[in-house]
Design a protein around this motif. Structure first.
Motif, PDB file in Angstrom:
ATOM      1  N   ALA A  14     -20.481  19.392  14.795  1.00  0.00           N
ATOM      2  CA  ALA A  14     -19.087  19.817  14.919  1.00  0.00           C
ATOM      3  C   ALA A  14     -18.993  21.038  15.831  1.00  0.00           C
ATOM      4  CB  ALA A  14     -18.518  20.126  13.545  1.00  0.00           C
ATOM      5  N   LYS A  86     -14.881  17.196  16.071  1.00  0.00           N
ATOM      6  CA  LYS A  86     -14.777  17.280  14.615  1.00  0.00           C
ATOM      7  C   LYS A  86     -15.399  16.027  14.004  1.00  0.00           C
ATOM      8  CE  LYS A  86     -10.221  19.478  15.151  1.00  0.00           C
ATOM      9  NZ  LYS A  86      -8.786  19.374  14.809  1.00  0.00           N
ATOM     10  N   PRO A  87     -15.828  16.106  12.763  1.00  0.00           N
ATOM     11  CA  PRO A  87     -16.382  14.912  12.122  1.00  0.00           C
ATOM     12  C   PRO A  87     -15.419  13.730  12.153  1.00  0.00           C
ATOM     13  CG  PRO A  87     -16.923  16.845  10.832  1.00  0.00           C
ATOM     14  CD  PRO A  87     -15.990  17.307  11.915  1.00  0.00           C
ATOM     15  N   VAL A 120     -20.174  12.743  14.948  1.00  0.00           N
ATOM     16  CA  VAL A 120     -20.075  14.196  14.850  1.00  0.00           C
ATOM     17  C   VAL A 120     -20.435  14.600  13.425  1.00  0.00           C
ATOM     18  CG1 VAL A 120     -18.613  16.205  15.195  1.00  0.00           C
ATOM     19  CG2 VAL A 120     -18.231  14.140  16.564  1.00  0.00           C
ATOM     20  N   SER A 122     -21.098  17.382  10.357  1.00  0.00           N
ATOM     21  CA  SER A 122     -20.466  18.644   9.914  1.00  0.00           C
ATOM     22  C   SER A 122     -21.495  19.727   9.683  1.00  0.00           C
ATOM     23  CB  SER A 122     -19.666  18.392   8.637  1.00  0.00           C
ATOM     24  OG  SER A 122     -20.505  17.875   7.635  1.00  0.00           O
TER      25      SER A 122
END
Length: 122
Positions: A14, A86-87, A120, A122
């Protein structure tokens, strides 16, 4: 035979950036509007960004301020620059092409690539 080949996907953390590329062949590239769509697991394919033959762009809200699209007509390439990932951006990203207006649903895009996976963490 028209081909759209995506590349540049991968696994990132991320906040990282990725640049996806789409190489087009077999079509008069500058006559086509181009777009990026994505499909996350268990979800429908969704629009990300589109670029017109003349370079005008249109973005989905999900990527505004983070994603940009560009094209190089001489090289028959379209790019998706993704920043601050972003995830929830995890998906398969598809390149697509259509004649006419770059504004339209996914069903109006006639040529599609096979997709490139973006993951992606986190």
């Amino acid at each position: 035979q028209v081909q759209l080949v995506e590349s540049g996907g991968g696994l990132v953390q991320a906040g990282a950036s990725l640049r996806l590329s789409c190489a087009a062949s077999g079509l008069t590239f500058n006559a086509y509007a181009m777009a990026w769509f994505r499909q996350a697991p268990g979800k429908e394919r969704e629009f990300v960004l589109a670029i017109s033959q003349g370079g005008g762009t249109r973005s989905a809200d999900s990527g505004k301020g983070r994603f940009t699209i560009s094209r190089d007509n001489a090289k028959k390439m379209v790019y998706l620059q993704m920043n601050s990932l972003k995830p929830e951006d995890t998906a398969i990203y598809y390149c697509a092409a259509k004649l006419g207006s770059y504004i339209g649903p996914s069903s109006s895009y006639v040529y599609w690539g096979q997709g490139t996976q973006v993951t992606v963490s986190s």
